[in-house]
Design a protein around this motif. Structure first.
Motif, PDB file in Angstrom:
ATOM      1  N   THR A  36       0.826  -1.211   0.000  1.00 38.09           N
ATOM      2  CA  THR A  36       0.000   0.000   0.000  1.00 38.09           C
ATOM      3  C   THR A  36       0.858   1.257   0.000  1.00 38.09           C
ATOM      4  O   THR A  36       0.585   2.211  -0.737  1.00 38.09           O
ATOM      5  N   LYS A  40       0.778   3.992  -3.014  1.00 36.37           N
ATOM      6  CA  LYS A  40       0.305   5.338  -2.691  1.00 36.37           C
ATOM      7  C   LYS A  40       1.433   6.368  -2.676  1.00 36.37           C
ATOM      8  O   LYS A  40       1.221   7.527  -2.379  1.00 36.37           O
ATOM      9  N   ILE A 158      -5.390  -5.076   8.833  1.00 33.76           N
ATOM     10  CA  ILE A 158      -5.194  -5.127   7.374  1.00 33.76           C
ATOM     11  C   ILE A 158      -6.200  -6.068   6.722  1.00 33.76           C
ATOM     12  O   ILE A 158      -6.775  -5.764   5.668  1.00 33.76           O
ATOM     13  N   TYR A 162      -9.343  -4.669   4.500  1.00 36.17           N
ATOM     14  CA  TYR A 162      -8.671  -4.900   3.218  1.00 36.17           C
ATOM     15  C   TYR A 162      -9.347  -4.157   2.066  1.00 36.17           C
ATOM     16  O   TYR A 162      -8.687  -3.477   1.274  1.00 36.17           O
ATOM     17  N   ILE A 165      -8.805  -0.374   2.342  1.00 41.18           N
ATOM     18  CA  ILE A 165      -7.408  -0.025   2.042  1.00 41.18           C
ATOM     19  C   ILE A 165      -7.148  -0.151   0.545  1.00 41.18           C
ATOM     20  O   ILE A 165      -6.470   0.688  -0.058  1.00 41.18           O
ATOM     21  N   PHE A 166      -7.722  -1.189  -0.072  1.00 39.98           N
ATOM     22  CA  PHE A 166      -7.593  -1.369  -1.514  1.00 39.98           C
ATOM     23  C   PHE A 166      -8.182  -0.169  -2.262  1.00 39.98           C
ATOM     24  O   PHE A 166      -7.579   0.340  -3.222  1.00 39.98           O
ATOM     25  N   THR A 169      -6.101   2.990  -1.871  1.00 41.66           N
ATOM     26  CA  THR A 169      -4.779   2.811  -2.488  1.00 41.66           C
ATOM     27  C   THR A 169      -4.821   3.125  -3.974  1.00 41.66           C
ATOM     28  O   THR A 169      -3.949   3.816  -4.511  1.00 41.66           O
ATOM     29  N   GLU A 172      -8.294   7.152  -4.542  1.00 41.31           N
ATOM     30  CA  GLU A 172      -8.776   7.808  -3.329  1.00 41.31           C
ATOM     31  C   GLU A 172      -9.962   8.722  -3.612  1.00 41.31           C
ATOM     32  O   GLU A 172     -10.905   8.794  -2.825  1.00 41.31           O
ATOM     33  N   ASN A 186      -6.586   6.617   5.519  1.00 40.42           N
ATOM     34  CA  ASN A 186      -5.205   7.093   5.366  1.00 40.42           C
ATOM     35  C   ASN A 186      -4.551   7.259   6.731  1.00 40.42           C
ATOM     36  O   ASN A 186      -3.365   6.955   6.912  1.00 40.42           O
ATOM     37  N   ILE A 189      -3.622   3.855   8.011  1.00 43.97           N
ATOM     38  CA  ILE A 189      -2.399   3.385   7.358  1.00 43.97           C
ATOM     39  C   ILE A 189      -1.176   4.033   8.002  1.00 43.97           C
ATOM     40  O   ILE A 189      -0.159   3.369   8.258  1.00 43.97           O
ATOM     41  N   PHE A 227      -3.457  -6.824  -6.864  1.00 43.68           N
ATOM     42  CA  PHE A 227      -3.162  -6.324  -5.521  1.00 43.68           C
ATOM     43  C   PHE A 227      -3.015  -7.455  -4.507  1.00 43.68           C
ATOM     44  O   PHE A 227      -2.025  -7.519  -3.771  1.00 43.68           O
ATOM     45  N   MET A 231       0.399  -8.707  -2.489  1.00 40.60           N
ATOM     46  CA  MET A 231       0.487  -8.743  -1.026  1.00 40.60           C
ATOM     47  C   MET A 231       0.934 -10.116  -0.530  1.00 40.60           C
ATOM     48  O   MET A 231       1.795 -10.225   0.348  1.00 40.60           O
TER      49      MET A 231
END
Length: 281
Positions: A36, A40, A158, A162, A165-166, A169, A172, A186, A189, A227, A231
């Motif tokens: 991530t 980003k 996470i 998930y 966050i995906f 990433t 946004e 954010n 993170i 993605f 990971m």
């Protein structure tokens, strides 16, 4: 040649087993978040926070706090939140804010360690803190438990968040348009990054921890294009490199942090060549 008999004798000691557990957990958490951060373009935040952690460690040492993490962790987390806030301020760009905080923390930390040092080997202490040392082999039970608990929290967060966050990433603005609280994720993170930075200081040192976050992700991205796949691959690479690096360090008496990061670097170069040969764009 690997001396398996010697290696077997090493693993009879609890402090070696504890070091392996902590090392693998830190590597796992770092790799999961690293994907991530790289996508980003937040990689520099890890570098800046590692310098903040160094300054906080120096202050904790001066104050003679029994467990340095009691001060380092909250200071680094608060700094992560402030960096994210300041980075959204048009008057002070994010990269400038990180640069200011990084050099200030390093300068203050080094000055405090010199002025208030109780050790005759200040240079050695600073070098060990910046580049890692054998402190990973001297962890007590409370340090190991703290690492296990915090690593479990990071992994659960996470996995649980998930999808969010995906979303933040890759797009946004779209995430915000669909009602997702992108700023909150954010912030999450940034906080997780701060926790991982603090955990990783004993393993690879404050200057090398960002490499532990970035290298596995970049290696996985040479061959994989989705993605989740990146990971998973990044996690596997990071755990294997941490394990191999620590084994090499034990057998050949090399610096733990530098050995792990060098192993990560070698794997990255291998994946880079494979990607070029396979012509994966």
């Amino acid at each position: 040649m690997i001396d398996f008999e010697l290696l077997k004798r090493y693993f009879e000691f609890s402090f070696v087993r504890n070091a392996m557990i902590v090392g693998i957990l830190i590597a796992l958490c770092s790799s999961l978040l690293g994907v991530t951060l790289v996508l980003k373009r937040y990689s520099f935040i890890g570098d800046g926070l590692s310098h903040v952690a160094f300054g906080a460690m120096a202050i904790a040492s001066v104050l003679k706090i029994s467990n340095l993490n009691y001060l380092i962790l909250p200071v680094t987390v608060v700094s992560a939140v402030l960096l994210l806030r300041v980075g959204q301020n048009t008057k002070i760009k994010g990269d400038a804010a990180i640069a200011m905080l990084s050099v200030s923390s390093l300068a203050v930390g080094y000055m405090l360690m010199n002025v208030f040092s109780t050790s005759a080997n200040v240079s050695g202490d600073v070098c060990s803190t910046l580049f890692g040392s054998t402190s990973i082999l001297t962890l007590d039970k409370s340090d190991v438990n703290l690492c296990i608990y915090l690593s479990a929290v990071v992994i659960v967060v996470i996995i649980f968040f998930y999808n969010r966050i995906f979303a933040v990433t890759f797009d946004e603005n779209f995430a915000k348009a669909t009602g997702s609280k992108a700023n909150a994720y954010n912030m999450l993170i940034a906080i997780i990054t701060a926790v991982i930075i603090v955990l990783g200081m004993n393993l690879v040192g404050s200057l090398l921890i960002s490499a532990l976050i970035i290298f596995p992700a970049l290696s996985a991205m040479r061959l994989i294009r989705n993605f989740k796949g990146v990971m998973i691959c990044s996690a596997i690479i990071s755990v294997i490199c941490a394990f191999v690096g620590m084994i090499i360090s034990l057998l050949y008496n090399t610096p733990v942090g530098s050995t792990i990061v060098t192993t990560d670097m070698v794997v990255f170069l291998i994946f880079l060549m494979i990607g070029k040969i396979a012509k994966i764009d």
